[in-house]
Scaffold this motif. Structure first.
Motif, short mmCIF file in Angstrom:
data_model
loop_
_atom_site.label_atom_id
_atom_site.label_comp_id
_atom_site.label_asym_id
_atom_site.label_seq_id
_atom_site.Cartn_x
_atom_site.Cartn_y
_atom_site.Cartn_z
N LYS A 57 -30.85 30.52 21.81
CA LYS A 57 -31.03 30.50 23.26
C LYS A 57 -31.70 31.79 23.70
N ALA A 58 -32.85 31.67 24.34
CA ALA A 58 -33.67 32.83 24.70
C ALA A 58 -32.93 33.83 25.58
N ASP A 59 -32.11 33.33 26.52
CA ASP A 59 -31.41 34.25 27.42
C ASP A 59 -30.38 35.08 26.69
N GLN A 60 -29.77 34.51 25.64
CA GLN A 60 -28.76 35.26 24.88
C GLN A 60 -29.41 36.27 23.92
N VAL A 61 -30.62 35.96 23.46
CA VAL A 61 -31.38 36.95 22.67
C VAL A 61 -31.68 38.16 23.55
N LEU A 62 -32.12 37.91 24.77
CA LEU A 62 -32.43 38.99 25.71
C LEU A 62 -31.18 39.81 26.03
N ALA A 63 -30.06 39.14 26.26
CA ALA A 63 -28.81 39.85 26.56
C ALA A 63 -28.38 40.71 25.38
N LEU A 64 -28.52 40.20 24.18
CA LEU A 64 -28.19 40.98 22.97
C LEU A 64 -29.04 42.23 22.89
N ALA A 65 -30.35 42.07 23.08
CA ALA A 65 -31.26 43.21 23.00
C ALA A 65 -30.96 44.24 24.09
N ASN A 66 -30.63 43.77 25.29
CA ASN A 66 -30.31 44.69 26.39
C ASN A 66 -29.05 45.50 26.10
N GLU A 67 -28.04 44.84 25.53
CA GLU A 67 -26.80 45.57 25.21
C GLU A 67 -27.05 46.61 24.12
N ILE A 68 -27.87 46.24 23.13
CA ILE A 68 -28.20 47.21 22.07
C ILE A 68 -28.94 48.40 22.65
N GLU A 69 -29.89 48.15 23.53
CA GLU A 69 -30.67 49.24 24.14
C GLU A 69 -29.76 50.13 24.97
N ASN A 70 -28.88 49.53 25.76
CA ASN A 70 -28.01 50.31 26.64
C ASN A 70 -26.94 51.10 25.88
N THR A 71 -26.49 50.56 24.76
CA THR A 71 -25.39 51.19 24.01
C THR A 71 -25.89 52.11 22.90
N PHE A 72 -26.97 51.69 22.24
CA PHE A 72 -27.44 52.44 21.06
C PHE A 72 -28.83 53.03 21.22
N GLY A 73 -29.54 52.63 22.28
CA GLY A 73 -30.89 53.14 22.48
C GLY A 73 -31.93 52.52 21.56
N GLY A 74 -31.59 51.39 20.96
CA GLY A 74 -32.50 50.71 20.04
C GLY A 74 -31.92 50.63 18.66
N ILE A 75 -32.70 50.11 17.71
CA ILE A 75 -32.26 50.03 16.33
C ILE A 75 -33.36 50.50 15.39
N ASP A 76 -32.97 50.80 14.17
CA ASP A 76 -33.90 51.23 13.14
C ASP A 76 -34.13 50.15 12.08
N ILE A 77 -33.12 49.31 11.90
CA ILE A 77 -33.17 48.28 10.86
C ILE A 77 -32.65 46.97 11.45
N LEU A 78 -33.42 45.90 11.28
CA LEU A 78 -33.02 44.58 11.76
C LEU A 78 -32.93 43.63 10.58
N ILE A 79 -31.76 43.03 10.40
CA ILE A 79 -31.55 42.03 9.35
C ILE A 79 -31.42 40.67 10.03
N ASN A 80 -32.48 39.88 9.99
CA ASN A 80 -32.46 38.54 10.56
C ASN A 80 -31.83 37.59 9.54
N ASN A 81 -30.51 37.49 9.59
CA ASN A 81 -29.77 36.70 8.62
C ASN A 81 -29.31 35.36 9.19
N VAL A 82 -29.23 35.22 10.49
CA VAL A 82 -28.70 33.98 11.07
C VAL A 82 -29.57 32.80 10.64
N GLY A 83 -28.93 31.69 10.33
CA GLY A 83 -29.66 30.51 9.88
C GLY A 83 -28.73 29.59 9.11
N GLY A 84 -29.28 28.48 8.63
CA GLY A 84 -28.45 27.57 7.86
C GLY A 84 -29.03 26.17 7.82
N LEU A 85 -28.47 25.38 6.94
CA LEU A 85 -28.83 23.97 6.80
C LEU A 85 -27.92 23.16 7.71
#
Length: 258
Positions: A57-85
């Motif tokens: 859901k696009a709105d929840q991706v945006l909310a996740l990114a906003n919380e990361i920016e506000n709490t951590f100021g960004g990230i250095d490493i992104l592991i895109n692990n979510v997925g499945g059959l």
């Protein structure tokens, strides 16, 4: 690997509360990183900073990114692990438009959205690593079991390679890790369901599935921590010259040279 080689690094692991994702989160935390995990629901076992998000859901991706920016100021490493059959077997006639869209949203579009929103900060700081967790299915589809899933992972492989080429001169590395059969709860559940429907034991089911792919020369499934250790190396300073490659961790099961 050095035990403290990721000290000071901020890491996001999507789908990071179970299975391969949890193993990666734990491994990178042990290497000194500040780890953030996301999933739809929090696991009782989680010890890392957790942010609930449905990444289809696009709105929840945006909310996740906003919380990361506000709490951590960004990230250095992104592991895109979510997925499945998540779609049925049986081939093309069993798969509806909704099935195809569901698999693409989970295994491809979720990563594309998150990359797009987090990349500007990485480019600005001229450093970063993105790992896409794919699957050997992306190179070896089984039409009767995982057609839509395999196609979505093949698309993820292609996207990851293109993104790596685009970002290579901007200080951001992009790599793909493709596990084979790995001893996780979803894999065990899949084996049990497959075996029950076929009227055979889980051991016989495993043999049948492996026979379709040529077997696992090493003779066993991977442990999640083994995938995590590969990811640790790839995001570490020791892998600074690596980008754009796909790393299969499959016990030798892929019957291909590349």
């Amino acid at each position: 690997m050095e035990s403290n080689d990721l000290k000071g690094k901020r890491v996001l692991v999507t789908g990071g509360t179970k299975g391969i994702g949890k193993a990666i989160a734990d491994e990178l935390a042990q290497a000194g990183a500040a780890v953030i995990t996301s999933a739809r629901t929090k696991s009782a076992e989680g010890t890392h900073h957790f942010i609930a998000a449905d990444l289809t859901k696009a709105d929840q991706v945006l909310a996740l990114a906003n919380e990361i920016e506000n709490t951590f100021g960004g990230i250095d490493i992104l592991i895109n692990n979510v997925g499945g059959l998540t779609t049925p077997g049986g081939g093309h006639s069993t798969l509806t438009d909704a099935h195809w869209q569901q698999e693409l949203d989970l295994n491809l579009i979720s990563a594309i959205r998150l990359d797009r929103i987090l990349l500007p900060k990485m480019i600005e700081q001229k450093s970063g690593v993105i790992i896409h967790i794919s699957s050997v299915a992306g190179k070896q589809a089984l039409w009767n079991l995982n057609m839509a899933y395999a196609v979505s992972k093949a698309a993820l492989n292609s996207y990851s390679k293109a993104l790596a080429t685009e970002l290579a001169d901007k200080g951001v590395r992009v790599l793909t890790v493709s596990p084979g059969a790995t001893k996780t709860e979803p894999m065990i559940r899949f084996l049990n369901d497959y075996s029950t429907s076929a009227g055979i034991t889980p051991e016989e089911g495993m043999k049948q599935l492996m026979a379709q792919t040529g077997g696992i020369p090493i003779g066993r499934m991977a442990e999640p921590v083994e995938v995590a250790q590969l990811v640790h190396f790839l995001v570490s300073p020791s892998a600074a010259y690596l980008t754009g490659s796909i790393y299969a961790i499959d016990g030798g099961s892929l019957p291909v040279v590349s």
